[in-house]
Scaffold this motif. Structure first.
Motif, PDB file in Angstrom:
ATOM      1  N   ASP B 124      22.394 104.100  19.605  1.00  0.00           N
ATOM      2  CA  ASP B 124      22.676 102.693  19.308  1.00  0.00           C
ATOM      3  C   ASP B 124      24.035 102.284  19.873  1.00  0.00           C
ATOM      4  OD1 ASP B 124      20.323 102.279  18.015  1.00  0.00           O
ATOM      5  OD2 ASP B 124      21.129 102.505  15.988  1.00  0.00           O
ATOM      6  N   ILE B 125      25.028 103.146  19.658  1.00  0.00           N
ATOM      7  CA  ILE B 125      26.374 102.831  20.137  1.00  0.00           C
ATOM      8  C   ILE B 125      26.394 102.756  21.658  1.00  0.00           C
ATOM      9  CG2 ILE B 125      28.741 103.697  20.285  1.00  0.00           C
ATOM     10  CD1 ILE B 125      28.301 104.883  17.459  1.00  0.00           C
ATOM     11  N   GLN B 126      25.710 103.709  22.285  1.00  0.00           N
ATOM     12  CA  GLN B 126      25.675 103.698  23.754  1.00  0.00           C
ATOM     13  C   GLN B 126      25.026 102.419  24.277  1.00  0.00           C
ATOM     14  OE1 GLN B 126      24.041 107.664  24.095  1.00  0.00           O
ATOM     15  NE2 GLN B 126      25.753 108.253  25.440  1.00  0.00           N
ATOM     16  N   GLU B 127      23.984 101.968  23.575  1.00  0.00           N
ATOM     17  CA  GLU B 127      23.343 100.718  23.992  1.00  0.00           C
ATOM     18  C   GLU B 127      24.346  99.563  23.871  1.00  0.00           C
ATOM     19  OE1 GLU B 127      19.898  99.398  21.704  1.00  0.00           O
ATOM     20  OE2 GLU B 127      20.286  97.362  22.426  1.00  0.00           O
ATOM     21  N   LEU B 128      25.036  99.498  22.732  1.00  0.00           N
ATOM     22  CA  LEU B 128      25.962  98.382  22.505  1.00  0.00           C
ATOM     23  C   LEU B 128      27.087  98.359  23.532  1.00  0.00           C
ATOM     24  CD1 LEU B 128      26.307  98.196  18.614  1.00  0.00           C
ATOM     25  CD2 LEU B 128      24.892  96.815  20.140  1.00  0.00           C
ATOM     26  N   LEU B 129      27.512  99.552  23.977  1.00  0.00           N
ATOM     27  CA  LEU B 129      28.608  99.613  24.956  1.00  0.00           C
ATOM     28  C   LEU B 129      28.207  99.015  26.301  1.00  0.00           C
ATOM     29  CD1 LEU B 129      30.169 103.109  24.195  1.00  0.00           C
ATOM     30  CD2 LEU B 129      31.284 100.895  23.927  1.00  0.00           C
ATOM     31  N   THR B 130      26.895  98.873  26.538  1.00  0.00           N
ATOM     32  CA  THR B 130      26.468  98.325  27.834  1.00  0.00           C
ATOM     33  C   THR B 130      26.603  96.801  27.895  1.00  0.00           C
ATOM     34  OG1 THR B 130      24.167  98.041  27.150  1.00  0.00           O
ATOM     35  CG2 THR B 130      24.755 100.157  28.134  1.00  0.00           C
ATOM     36  N   TYR B 131      26.742  96.147  26.742  1.00  0.00           N
ATOM     37  CA  TYR B 131      26.813  94.683  26.769  1.00  0.00           C
ATOM     38  C   TYR B 131      28.244  94.188  26.984  1.00  0.00           C
ATOM     39  CZ  TYR B 131      22.208  95.225  24.664  1.00  0.00           C
ATOM     40  OH  TYR B 131      20.919  95.593  24.418  1.00  0.00           O
ATOM     41  N   ASP B 132      28.335  93.009  27.563  1.00  0.00           N
ATOM     42  CA  ASP B 132      29.629  92.357  27.761  1.00  0.00           C
ATOM     43  C   ASP B 132      30.262  92.071  26.395  1.00  0.00           C
ATOM     44  OD1 ASP B 132      31.708  90.720  28.298  1.00  0.00           O
ATOM     45  OD2 ASP B 132      30.601  89.309  29.558  1.00  0.00           O
ATOM     46  N   GLU B 133      31.551  92.371  26.283  1.00  0.00           N
ATOM     47  CA  GLU B 133      32.300  92.171  25.040  1.00  0.00           C
ATOM     48  C   GLU B 133      32.174  90.740  24.501  1.00  0.00           C
ATOM     49  OE1 GLU B 133      36.826  93.072  23.736  1.00  0.00           O
ATOM     50  OE2 GLU B 133      36.344  93.226  25.858  1.00  0.00           O
ATOM     51  N   ASP B 134      32.136  89.768  25.420  1.00  0.00           N
ATOM     52  CA  ASP B 134      32.115  88.363  25.009  1.00  0.00           C
ATOM     53  C   ASP B 134      30.715  87.772  24.951  1.00  0.00           C
ATOM     54  OD1 ASP B 134      34.891  88.236  24.824  1.00  0.00           O
ATOM     55  OD2 ASP B 134      35.058  87.978  26.986  1.00  0.00           O
ATOM     56  N   SER B 135      29.720  88.631  24.756  1.00  0.00           N
ATOM     57  CA  SER B 135      28.348  88.137  24.655  1.00  0.00           C
ATOM     58  C   SER B 135      27.801  88.461  23.274  1.00  0.00           C
ATOM     59  CB  SER B 135      27.481  88.806  25.713  1.00  0.00           C
ATOM     60  OG  SER B 135      27.269  90.161  25.369  1.00  0.00           O
ATOM     61  N   ALA B 136      26.634  87.909  22.979  1.00  0.00           N
ATOM     62  CA  ALA B 136      25.981  88.206  21.702  1.00  0.00           C
ATOM     63  C   ALA B 136      25.805  89.720  21.546  1.00  0.00           C
ATOM     64  CB  ALA B 136      24.638  87.499  21.630  1.00  0.00           C
ATOM     65  N   GLY B 137      25.439  90.398  22.631  1.00  0.00           N
ATOM     66  CA  GLY B 137      25.270  91.847  22.585  1.00  0.00           C
ATOM     67  C   GLY B 137      26.547  92.569  22.185  1.00  0.00           C
ATOM     68  N   GLY B 138      27.687  92.044  22.619  1.00  0.00           N
ATOM     69  CA  GLY B 138      28.973  92.649  22.278  1.00  0.00           C
ATOM     70  C   GLY B 138      29.360  92.436  20.828  1.00  0.00           C
ATOM     71  N   LEU B 139      28.758  91.445  20.186  1.00  0.00           N
ATOM     72  CA  LEU B 139      29.093  91.149  18.793  1.00  0.00           C
ATOM     73  C   LEU B 139      28.127  91.787  17.805  1.00  0.00           C
ATOM     74  CD1 LEU B 139      29.822  87.296  18.785  1.00  0.00           C
ATOM     75  CD2 LEU B 139      31.462  89.112  18.298  1.00  0.00           C
ATOM     76  N   MET B 140      26.894  92.057  18.266  1.00  0.00           N
ATOM     77  CA  MET B 140      25.850  92.427  17.304  1.00  0.00           C
ATOM     78  C   MET B 140      25.960  93.873  16.824  1.00  0.00           C
ATOM     79  SD  MET B 140      22.366  92.916  19.558  1.00  0.00           S
ATOM     80  CE  MET B 140      22.140  94.350  20.618  1.00  0.00           C
ATOM     81  N   ALA B 141      25.322  94.128  15.677  1.00  0.00           N
ATOM     82  CA  ALA B 141      25.171  95.479  15.155  1.00  0.00           C
ATOM     83  C   ALA B 141      23.688  95.815  15.204  1.00  0.00           C
ATOM     84  CB  ALA B 141      25.670  95.554  13.726  1.00  0.00           C
ATOM     85  N   LYS B 142      23.402  97.103  15.315  1.00  0.00           N
ATOM     86  CA  LYS B 142      21.996  97.510  15.336  1.00  0.00           C
ATOM     87  C   LYS B 142      21.418  97.569  13.927  1.00  0.00           C
ATOM     88  CE  LYS B 142      20.012  98.720  18.499  1.00  0.00           C
ATOM     89  NZ  LYS B 142      19.167  97.860  19.383  1.00  0.00           N
ATOM     90  N   GLU B 143      22.272  97.643  12.923  1.00  0.00           N
ATOM     91  CA  GLU B 143      21.793  97.756  11.541  1.00  0.00           C
ATOM     92  C   GLU B 143      21.143  96.460  11.082  1.00  0.00           C
ATOM     93  OE1 GLU B 143      24.814  98.688  12.497  1.00  0.00           O
ATOM     94  OE2 GLU B 143      24.983 100.800  11.954  1.00  0.00           O
ATOM     95  N   LEU B 144      19.918  96.526  10.658  1.00  0.00           N
ATOM     96  CA  LEU B 144      19.255  95.370  10.068  1.00  0.00           C
ATOM     97  C   LEU B 144      18.031  95.854   9.316  1.00  0.00           C
ATOM     98  CD1 LEU B 144      16.655  95.017  12.088  1.00  0.00           C
ATOM     99  CD2 LEU B 144      18.251  93.728  13.457  1.00  0.00           C
ATOM    100  N   VAL B 145      17.481  94.951   8.524  1.00  0.00           N
ATOM    101  CA  VAL B 145      16.279  95.302   7.779  1.00  0.00           C
ATOM    102  C   VAL B 145      15.122  94.534   8.387  1.00  0.00           C
ATOM    103  CG1 VAL B 145      15.170  95.283   5.536  1.00  0.00           C
ATOM    104  CG2 VAL B 145      17.626  95.658   5.692  1.00  0.00           C
ATOM    105  N   LYS B 146      14.108  95.257   8.871  1.00  0.00           N
ATOM    106  CA  LYS B 146      12.969  94.549   9.464  1.00  0.00           C
ATOM    107  C   LYS B 146      11.663  95.103   8.916  1.00  0.00           C
ATOM    108  CE  LYS B 146      12.577  97.387  13.596  1.00  0.00           C
ATOM    109  NZ  LYS B 146      12.874  97.518  15.005  1.00  0.00           N
ATOM    110  N   VAL B 147      10.679  94.235   8.835  1.00  0.00           N
ATOM    111  CA  VAL B 147       9.368  94.643   8.341  1.00  0.00           C
ATOM    112  C   VAL B 147       8.301  94.138   9.311  1.00  0.00           C
ATOM    113  CG1 VAL B 147      10.084  94.614   5.914  1.00  0.00           C
ATOM    114  CG2 VAL B 147       9.150  92.544   6.945  1.00  0.00           C
ATOM    115  N   ASN B 148       7.167  94.825   9.282  1.00  0.00           N
ATOM    116  CA  ASN B 148       6.067  94.433  10.166  1.00  0.00           C
ATOM    117  C   ASN B 148       5.198  93.399   9.460  1.00  0.00           C
ATOM    118  OD1 ASN B 148       3.242  94.642  11.267  1.00  0.00           O
ATOM    119  ND2 ASN B 148       4.340  95.939  12.736  1.00  0.00           N
ATOM    120  N   GLU B 149       4.735  92.412  10.228  1.00  0.00           N
ATOM    121  CA  GLU B 149       3.963  91.314   9.617  1.00  0.00           C
ATOM    122  C   GLU B 149       2.703  91.799   8.913  1.00  0.00           C
ATOM    123  OE1 GLU B 149       1.967  88.658  12.288  1.00  0.00           O
ATOM    124  OE2 GLU B 149       1.913  90.104  13.921  1.00  0.00           O
ATOM    125  N   ASN B 150       2.193  92.976   9.322  1.00  0.00           N
ATOM    126  CA  ASN B 150       0.929  93.433   8.742  1.00  0.00           C
ATOM    127  C   ASN B 150       1.086  94.237   7.461  1.00  0.00           C
ATOM    128  OD1 ASN B 150      -0.573  92.320  10.890  1.00  0.00           O
ATOM    129  ND2 ASN B 150       0.114  94.036  12.177  1.00  0.00           N
TER     130      ASN B 150
END
Lengths: 451, 451
Positions: B124-150
């Motif tokens: 996750d960290i390696q992915e985040l390091l690929t985004y530009d610091e001043d973009s949404a990718g540079g601000l986001m965290a991978k931690e979230l709660v998600k569920v499948n519609e089914n």
């Protein structure tokens, strides 16, 4: 992201309003976000905006009202009856409701309040109106979810379901004792991952940040920012839970304050915008320009004292350098004061005044020395004569040191006296530094050149 | 609110560290909030700070590291081994972890990443390091709660319990389809007040705001502010859910940007603080002062062209007014540009350029007229002669109009060309307006007085 707001849309809406095509307006705007609708209404004529507000359902329009520009809102509210405003207010959270009522004239406030149907909502709003706008009480909403420490988890979930329907966003569940005193909190997440059976006493967190209802709004913003809080409960002197403040209001507050400081530093008082009337803009700008004018006239007096050297072609070139000296004094002063004002706001101006004095002098010596060298090079290129160049360079350096000290210490002194130091950046510092700078420049030149 | 941070506390901690009284340090600081501990460590010597970081448990110190001043953090990290840093990183959310790693040298980054034990966290960290610091990718965290519609609600609650343990704060539960595409959201509150039996498809909200991973950070801040969001999901071009951005990061971003703009307008580039080194402060301030110096030297050239009138006591008083003219040109220009820069940032500079031109001219005429009257009164009091006073007043008025136009249109032109207009407020406008102002002043005076 949502509806595209452009000229075509405005033209379309104007047409629809003109034809009173209510169904078409509803289908165009009915599902849009209130912030987008507000942005659209801000651009329409007052009559068109009022027409749409009256047409849309009040659950939506109450939020739209909150998002309007203050000027537009004021004009729209004038077009609505007390009863119509009360209906909108009825749909809003208490903090937003109190903000809107607070913008009305006193006579109108009473009429609107008397028209609010829900007695609890009315009482809450009346309570909120008693607090200072710039205090925690002025920011908080009465809506929150609270549970009693003695409840079982089952009762807690049941009560919360009822309470939560009225609260837009649930951040924390506050735990109170029988005296309604705040004693802890419970997060929805904790509740979600806690074993279903059990008691609140076992899972609540007894450590909870809170602010006093009379705390300054700016201080509340600092606390929420420092501790990364999304909501903070507000209590009275006896720790009785009164309300809560959410981060969205703090975000708005921070933005407003940053804008005010920015404009104030540029010599624009009051929170004006590019699209305000010429009259509002003049009121915000003219006083600072008058201050600058008086400063400039002060310099005229100082220079009149040196009129005689104008006949002497060894010295009269000094006058060519007055805008340069004034500019350096102004720029250095504004730089120093901006850094100090920012430092004071962040509580990072520590250490003794004496060490700060030394630092500013050191900094000015470095800057002044480099700039002085540039002046001497300029003098060499333009055949100014080394004596004359040196005089300009040394007096400019002195001006820079004094300007930096004024820029640093005026905000610190204002801050110690409880006056907002932000007022000192910009025209105030520029003007006083102009006068001091010109005075010092001629005084030092007189000593060095011996006229 | 919490521990009182003052000189006594620092003295006590220095003593305890000196005596290596670990137990006493732990009991003093162990339960304090990480933001408070960071504030304390910022004031201690590097060795003392490092000692305390190594002593406290890494669940706490990882958050402390995040809250430290950037300078302090850089120095503390140099004192820690790659393995020690990896341990701290392991405790942090992915966005904070990526921010800290991003501050290290590239060689060090690799070593630290290779020491991270949890493979998912590492990826996750390696992915985040690929985004530009001043973009949404540079601000986001991978931690979230998600569920499948089914999923059924029962399965949903079970899965969420597991996921929620790793997420600091749950704002929304994101609903995805089988392709991991974001299709809606579910609030904890909805889940809380929904009937216990049922299916996700029935209660989820299909309308969900999201931002593209490459969206500019500033734009994300605007969206979250406009729609009062506390978190926003981030998706790629195919709407696949990648992460989420929370409001606390936006609050920090807004504060930083406001501070940078404020300092930039005062002629201080880079984000310096009052307590930075003299060298850093010089680097941030000197370039703007050199610009001001060149501007001032430009005025010298202009005035040299009028040297001959110094021998004529009917005209030479004009030179006394140059600092006044320069000050008015500077002040008016800074006011106009600050209002426009703020308006551009808020997207409220609408309407045609021509109507804005008329407005600025109107505004300048009003201000200039009132200030001109004051000059004429001053001239009357000081016996300047009406011709001379009128010359000063009229040329000052012209200077004010031109200065306002420069202050208004330079930022608009920069903005249209994709350059941050904030750079135009402050020294840039002041300097160019000084030169134009002085040039115009003498030119108009020459025509009116006929020398």
């Amino acid at each position: 992201m949502a509806i595209e707001i452009n000229k075509n849309l405005f033209r379309k809406i104007e047409q629809l309003v003109g034809n009173q095509s209510d169904a078409a307006i509803l289908s165009l705007l009915g599902d849009e976000h209130h912030a987008d609708i507000a942005e659209i209404l801000d651009e329409l004529d007052l009559d068109e905006a009022t027409y749409i507000i009256k047409l849309l359902d009040s659950e939506k329009t109450s939020d739209v009202l909150m998002d309007l520009d203050e000027d537009t809102r004021e004009r729209v509210l004038k077009n609505l009856s007390a009863k119509e405003i009360a209906e909108e207010i009825g749909e809003l959270d208490t903090d937003d409701a109190a903000d809107i009522i607070g913008e009305l004239s006193e006579a109108r406030q009473e009429r609107v309040i008397s028209e609010i149907e829900d007695d609890e909502h009315k009482a809450d709003i009346q309570e909120l109106l008693t607090y200072d706008e710039d205090s925690a009480g002025g920011l908080m909403a009465k809506e929150l979810v609270k549970v009693n420490e003695n409840w079982t988890l089952t009762r807690c979930v049941k009560e919360m379901r009822a309470q939560a329907e009225e609260v837009t966003r649930v951040h924390s569940i506050y735990v109170v004792n029988d005296d309604e005193q705040l004693i802890g909190r419970l997060s929805l997440k904790d509740l979600l991952i806690a074993p279903p059976k059990g008691n609140i006493t076992k899972i609540y967190i007894p450590k909870v940040d809170s602010v006093n209802v009379h705390e300054e709004a700016e201080e509340v913003a600092k606390i929420m920012q420092k501790y990364d809080l999304e909501a903070i409960p507000v209590v009275d002197d006896n720790m009785i839970l009164l309300g809560r403040i959410t981060i969205d209001d703090i975000v708005d507050l921070m933005k407003e304050e940053a804008e005010e400081d920015y404009l104030l530093a540029a010599g624009v008082s009051q929170d004006v915008e590019a699209d305000d009337s010429i009259w509002d803009l003049t009121k915000a700008r003219l006083p600072w320009l008058v201050l600058g004018l008086f400063g400039g006239l002060g310099s005229v007096f100082i220079m009149e004292g040196y009129e005689e050297i104008m006949s002497d072609d060894r010295y009269r070139h000094l006058f060519f350098f007055t805008p340069l000296i004034a500019a350096m004094a102004g720029n250095v002063g504004v730089q120093s004061s901006a850094i100090i004002v920012q430092g004071l706001a962040n509580d990072i101006v520590k250490g003794s005044l004496f060490s700060r004095l030394l630092k500013e002098i050191g900094l000015s010596l470095i800057n002044g020395f480099i700039l002085g060298i540039l002046v001497i090079i300029f003098g060499f290129i333009t055949n100014m004569g080394i004596n004359f160049s040196l005089t300009i360079a040394i007096s400019m350096m002195s001006v820079i040191i004094v300007a930096a000290l004024i820029g640093t210490f005026v905000p610190i002194i204002l801050d110690k006296r409880g006056i907002d130091p932000a007022i000192a950046t910009g025209p105030f510092i520029t003007t006083s530094n102009d006068i001091f700078g010109i005075f010092l420049f001629f005084y030092i030149a007189k000593i060095m050149l011996g006229f």
